[in-house]
Design a protein around this motif. Structure first.
Motif, short mmCIF file in Angstrom:
data_model
loop_
_atom_site.label_atom_id
_atom_site.label_comp_id
_atom_site.label_asym_id
_atom_site.label_seq_id
_atom_site.Cartn_x
_atom_site.Cartn_y
_atom_site.Cartn_z
N HIS A 138 0.82 -1.21 0.00
CA HIS A 138 0.00 0.00 0.00
C HIS A 138 0.85 1.26 0.00
CE1 HIS A 138 -3.63 -2.32 0.28
NE2 HIS A 138 -3.19 -2.95 1.36
N GLU A 139 2.00 1.22 0.69
CA GLU A 139 2.91 2.36 0.66
C GLU A 139 3.48 2.56 -0.74
OE1 GLU A 139 5.90 2.52 3.71
OE2 GLU A 139 4.66 1.38 5.11
N PHE A 140 3.84 1.47 -1.37
CA PHE A 140 4.41 1.56 -2.71
C PHE A 140 3.36 2.03 -3.71
CE2 PHE A 140 6.02 0.01 -6.77
CZ PHE A 140 7.35 0.40 -6.71
N GLN A 141 2.14 1.57 -3.54
CA GLN A 141 1.06 1.99 -4.42
C GLN A 141 0.87 3.51 -4.36
OE1 GLN A 141 -2.85 0.54 -3.28
NE2 GLN A 141 -3.56 0.57 -5.41
N GLY A 142 0.85 4.06 -3.15
CA GLY A 142 0.70 5.51 -2.99
C GLY A 142 1.90 6.26 -3.53
N ALA A 143 3.12 5.74 -3.26
CA ALA A 143 4.33 6.40 -3.74
C ALA A 143 4.40 6.37 -5.26
CB ALA A 143 5.56 5.72 -3.14
N HIS A 144 3.98 5.26 -5.86
CA HIS A 144 3.96 5.16 -7.32
C HIS A 144 3.03 6.20 -7.93
CE1 HIS A 144 2.67 3.53 -11.27
NE2 HIS A 144 3.90 3.02 -11.34
N ARG A 145 1.88 6.39 -7.29
CA ARG A 145 0.93 7.39 -7.78
C ARG A 145 1.49 8.81 -7.61
NH1 ARG A 145 -2.87 5.76 -4.98
NH2 ARG A 145 -2.53 7.12 -3.18
N ASP A 146 2.11 9.07 -6.46
CA ASP A 146 2.65 10.41 -6.19
C ASP A 146 3.80 10.78 -7.12
OD1 ASP A 146 0.82 10.52 -4.15
OD2 ASP A 146 2.27 10.02 -2.57
N THR A 147 4.61 9.80 -7.50
CA THR A 147 5.78 10.07 -8.34
C THR A 147 5.52 9.81 -9.81
OG1 THR A 147 6.63 7.81 -8.07
CG2 THR A 147 7.33 9.44 -6.43
N SER A 148 4.29 9.40 -10.16
CA SER A 148 3.94 9.04 -11.54
C SER A 148 4.86 7.97 -12.09
CB SER A 148 3.99 10.29 -12.44
OG SER A 148 3.07 11.26 -12.01
N GLY A 149 5.26 7.03 -11.21
CA GLY A 149 6.08 5.90 -11.63
C GLY A 149 7.53 6.24 -11.90
N ASP A 150 8.04 7.29 -11.26
CA ASP A 150 9.45 7.68 -11.43
C ASP A 150 10.33 6.66 -10.71
OD1 ASP A 150 12.03 8.86 -11.04
OD2 ASP A 150 11.16 10.81 -11.50
N VAL A 151 11.07 5.86 -11.46
CA VAL A 151 11.87 4.78 -10.89
C VAL A 151 12.90 5.32 -9.90
CG1 VAL A 151 13.47 2.90 -11.40
CG2 VAL A 151 11.52 3.30 -12.89
N ALA A 152 13.62 6.38 -10.30
CA ALA A 152 14.67 6.94 -9.44
C ALA A 152 14.08 7.51 -8.16
CB ALA A 152 15.45 8.00 -10.20
N ALA A 153 12.95 8.21 -8.26
CA ALA A 153 12.33 8.79 -7.07
C ALA A 153 11.85 7.70 -6.10
CB ALA A 153 11.15 9.68 -7.48
N LEU A 154 11.32 6.61 -6.64
CA LEU A 154 10.88 5.51 -5.79
C LEU A 154 12.07 4.83 -5.11
CD1 LEU A 154 8.18 4.01 -8.17
CD2 LEU A 154 7.75 5.03 -5.93
#
Length: 430
Positions: free
Chosen positions: A264-280
């Protein structure tokens, strides 16, 4: 229909067919209780399971996952994009589908038939050129033909053979003929894709990919903290010790990533960063390759985005792969050397992102993220090894591509390619 869930569509179709929940669950290899949770939207459903359920219910999988109207319009848009010189009125595609649903379905069927035939050609060409099991089967048939021919020649040329020797040669001829018949039947089954042939997987890695495909590359049990050995014990596809070893290694990595990047944390982070691999990677303090694997192994229902994945070793051999529509990943042959995956191997540790166009009927664009990473800790006196990982996702921006890529040289339509290793069946010359 568009706003109904996958589970509700499955339930409605099952009830319309007067099929019991237990019968449908048994047909696709899951428990009735698990199907009940799916139908009431309490469990996510992977792509492979949707396809299996759709097959039992006698509908296309898109009708369950997207709805009939949305699936029809989507297919019409794809068909329109293929024929670039026809200039179809895309702004009126909804009206066309509503006013002429019969013709719209004919167009969709013809388009999907064309795609199916193209994939069949690619698969058969790849198999005929590189499949080790097919090569072994052909060798067995040729060996038996040679043995029968030799024995028959001896009997024909030596008319005065003693009865004992003649009986011996007749017995050999009978046994070799039976072996030839058996080998030929196995070869036919294999080429036809019969169930008997499908169960004889060519390698432990094939068993691994069947195991991953059945799970949709997503393991809810591990997400909830289940032990890797428990998940392995439940699989009926991991027959060999080699396949079990490969699956254990992959699932251990999956579990490590699930702990480091909770669902669930990753799901929210993916949405917030628009799938930015480096930001994640920065947010969860993990490697870029770990983020790529995490993104690829989570279903579209979680991340609202499709991802494919390829991982290879220093020799360029694919360790494992996750398919994505429109970007063919060869099963047996060597892959296209133009892939960013192999560019990353040449530049260890340097992250790459490239927009490529896949040379196929649809000419779709993809954004590829690639990086190579060191395996284990470096040690003095020991050679270091690297693996490369490539994440593949559709590119909706339609930017000028940095290059065209294909699946493998033999079935690639790119002309005048300096990286071509063997002639293509789709273009002339090297």
């Amino acid at each position: 229909m568009k706003d109904r869930s996958v589970g509700s569509r499955i339930r409605e179709r099952r009830i319309a067919l007067k099929m019991r929940q237990a019968d449908l669950a048994s047909s696709v290899g899951i428990s009735a209780s698990y199907l009940n949770l799916i139908e009431h939207d309490k469990r996510r459903i992977g792509g492979k399971l949707v396809v299996d359920i759709a097959g039992v219910l006698g509908v296309e999988s898109t009708l369950l996952s997207e709805g009939a109207e949305a699936a029809l319009i989507s297919a019409l848009r794809e068909a329109a994009n293929v024929v670039t010189d026809a200039d179809p009125e895309l702004e009126r595609i909804d009206e066309f589908a509503a006013r002429f649903p019969g013709w719209a379905n004919i167009i969709r069927s013809q388009y999907q038939l064309g795609l199916k035939l193209e994939r069949t050609v690619e698969t058969l060409s790849d198999r005929l050129a590189h499949d080790p099991e097919l090569a072994a089967a052909m060798h067995e048939v040729l060996s038996m033909v040679t043995a029968v021919h030799a024995t028959a020649g001896i009997l024909h040329e030596n008319r005065e053979l003693e009865p004992e020797w003649r009986a011996r040669f007749h017995r050999n001829l009978s046994e070799d003929s039976q072996r030839l018949a058996d080998s030929s039947q196995l070869l036919v089954n294999y080429l036809d894709g019969a169930k008997e042939a499908e169960t004889r997987l060519a390698s432990p890695r094939d068993e691994l990919h069947s195991f991953l495909g059945e799970a949709g590359y997503f393991f809810p049990g591990i997400e909830d903290g289940a032990d890797v050995e428990t998940v392995l014990a439940q699989s009926r596809l991991l027959r060999s010790k080699g396949a079990q070893f490969l699956a254990r290694e992959l699932l251990t990595d999956y579990a490590t990533n699930a702990r480091a990047m909770p669902l669930h944390e990753f799901q929210g982070a993916h949405r917030d960063t628009s799938g930015d691999v480096a930001a994640l990677a920065d947010r969860f303090d993990v490697s870029l390759a770990a983020v790529m694997r995490r993104m690829a192994f989570l279903p579209k229902s979680v991340l609202e985005q499709d991802y494919g994945l390829v991982k290879c070793d220093m020799a360029g051999t694919m360790i494992y792969r996750k398919e994505i529509r429109g970007f063919s990943l060869p099963r047996y042959s060597s892959a296209c050397p133009r892939w960013p995956l192999f560019h990353a191997l040449q530049r260890p540790g340097q992250p790459l992102v490239e927009v490529v166009e896949f040379a196929a009927r649809e000419m779709e664009q993809f954004k590829c993220f690639a990086v190579s990473e060191l395996q284990g800790r470096p040690q003095f006196g020991k050679e270091t090894t690297f693996t490369a990982t490539m994440l593949i996702t559709p590119n909706s921006e339609r930017l000028p591509p940095e290059g065209q890529v294909g699946a493998a040289c033999r079935i690639c339509s790119v002309e005048n390619c300096s990286a071509r290793r063997e002639p293509s069946i789709l273009v002339d010359g090297i």
